[in-house]
Design an enzyme around this catalytic site. Structure first.
Site, PDB file in Angstrom:
ATOM      1  N   ASN A 100       1.033  -1.293   0.039  1.00  0.00           N
ATOM      2  CA  ASN A 100      -0.124  -0.025   0.110  1.00  0.00           C
ATOM      3  C   ASN A 100       1.112   1.112   0.105  1.00  0.00           C
ATOM      4  O   ASN A 100       1.987   1.205   0.561  1.00  0.00           O
ATOM      5  CB  ASN A 100      -1.004  -0.060   1.154  1.00  0.00           C
ATOM      6  N   HIS A 117       6.001  -0.253  -2.754  1.00  0.00           N
ATOM      7  CA  HIS A 117       5.449   0.646  -3.656  1.00  0.00           C
ATOM      8  C   HIS A 117       5.671   2.171  -3.576  1.00  0.00           C
ATOM      9  O   HIS A 117       5.104   2.980  -3.963  1.00  0.00           O
ATOM     10  CB  HIS A 117       4.125   0.016  -4.177  1.00  0.00           C
ATOM     11  N   CYS A 125      11.008  14.396  -8.138  1.00  0.00           N
ATOM     12  CA  CYS A 125      11.301  14.920  -9.496  1.00  0.00           C
ATOM     13  C   CYS A 125      12.183  13.786 -10.342  1.00  0.00           C
ATOM     14  O   CYS A 125      13.156  13.117  -9.791  1.00  0.00           O
ATOM     15  CB  CYS A 125      12.198  16.095  -9.326  1.00  0.00           C
ATOM     16  N   CYS A 176       9.378  20.734 -11.608  1.00  0.00           N
ATOM     17  CA  CYS A 176      10.195  20.757 -10.757  1.00  0.00           C
ATOM     18  C   CYS A 176      10.616  22.316 -10.502  1.00  0.00           C
ATOM     19  O   CYS A 176      11.401  22.676 -11.420  1.00  0.00           O
ATOM     20  CB  CYS A 176      11.173  19.877 -10.770  1.00  0.00           C
ATOM     21  N   CYS A 179      14.725  22.243 -11.149  1.00  0.00           N
ATOM     22  CA  CYS A 179      15.377  21.713 -12.385  1.00  0.00           C
ATOM     23  C   CYS A 179      14.448  21.829 -13.566  1.00  0.00           C
ATOM     24  O   CYS A 179      14.829  21.466 -14.590  1.00  0.00           O
ATOM     25  CB  CYS A 179      16.126  20.476 -12.353  1.00  0.00           C
ATOM     26  N   SER A 218      -4.180  -9.910  -2.814  1.00  0.00           N
ATOM     27  CA  SER A 218      -4.401 -11.282  -3.764  1.00  0.00           C
ATOM     28  C   SER A 218      -3.274 -11.873  -4.377  1.00  0.00           C
ATOM     29  O   SER A 218      -3.165 -12.723  -4.902  1.00  0.00           O
ATOM     30  CB  SER A 218      -5.531 -10.753  -4.798  1.00  0.00           C
TER      31      SER A 218
END
Ligand code: ZN
Length: 269
Positions: A100, A117, A125, A176, A179, A218
């Protein structure tokens, strides 16, 4: 000796490696992606390649996310998060690896957490690796897109919102500030690899564990499934709490088909 209840399984294995998925957070009002057979409930989420390659996809993503974040950003931990925090506090949990991106385990007080994740409350950035808090970026998006900020839509998983047939071409995404690069939520998109050090940390914790417990996944995504596969190969028992089928059903020592909060409630008693 096969165990018949989750309480017995946890008693029998003092050091657990825990993997959690979307089913943990549905009770916090964050919908999951998949149905009981592991199929998609809705259109699959945006891929890394589409996000990085197509400005239209980025506009659509951030427009939907601007609307969806209002709800997602306010989600609170539920009984499942609190039960797993309790398991850690009593010294039974070696590491909690979550698929999650909502940060709710940490908000419930869990400390040994790997966000496999990434986290949706950070923006990264792709040019200079600078990270910005999502809350500040949200305010900037709302300031630049006042008409969009006034919209409402049905929430979808991961802070997305069901918003279609709108003129995404009008949507303004700031670059960003350092940059001028492309800003992306600091989460692993479909088609993108999980950073190697997260996998290494998780695999080391799995090696040190007596058993694995899967909560609310799952296991359809390889990034999570590989840990069950590794546990089975090492002869470690695996229990899973999930409503519906998992990809690893043939590898499980114990399967509990209940909502996560119900199945883990005994830990809070
Ligand atoms: Zn940058």
């Amino acid at each position: 000796m096969p165990t018949t209840s989750l309480a017995d399984f946890i008693d029998a294995h003092p050091r657990l490696f825990v993997l959690t998925g979307a089913g943990c957070s549905t009770d916090s009002g964050i919908p999951d992606y998949r149905d009981a057979d592991g199929g998609w409930k809705r259109a699959p989420p945006v891929t890394f390649q589409a996000f990085m390659g197509e400005e239209h996809t980025r506009r659509r993503y951030w427009a939907r996310s601007l609307v969806g974040w209002r709800h997602f950003g306010q989600a609170q931990p539920n009984g499942t998060h609190h039960a797993l925090q309790r398991l850690e506090a009593t010294g039974r949990l070696g590491l909690l690896v979550t698929q999650n991106v909502d940060g709710l385990h940490q908000r419930a007080g869990s400390r040994q957490v790997v966000d496999l994740h990434g986290r949706l409350d950070q923006v990264r950035c792709m040019g200079c690796e600078r990270r910005l808090p999502r809350e500040a970026f949200q305010q900037e998006l709302a300031r630049l897109n006042p008409a969009w900020a006034a919209l409402d839509a049905t929430e979808a998983p991961d802070g997305d919102a069901d918003l279609e047939a709108a003129h995404f071409g009008d949507f303004v995404i700031p670059p960003c500030p350092a940059c001028g690069g492309v800003l992306k939520p600091d989460v692993v998109f479909f088609g993108e690899n999980v950073p190697r050090e997260r996998v290494t940390d998780a695999m080391q914790a799995l090696e040190a564990a007596d058993a694995m417990l899967v909560v609310g996944s799952s296991l359809m995504v390889f990034s999570g499934y590989r840990f069950v596969h590794a546990a089975a190969r090492a002869g470690k028992p695996v229990a899973a709490v999930n409503l519906g089928r998992t990809r690893a059903d043939p590898l499980l020592s114990l399967k509990v088909e209940q909502s996560c909060a119900e199945a883990l409630a005994f830990l809070l008693a």
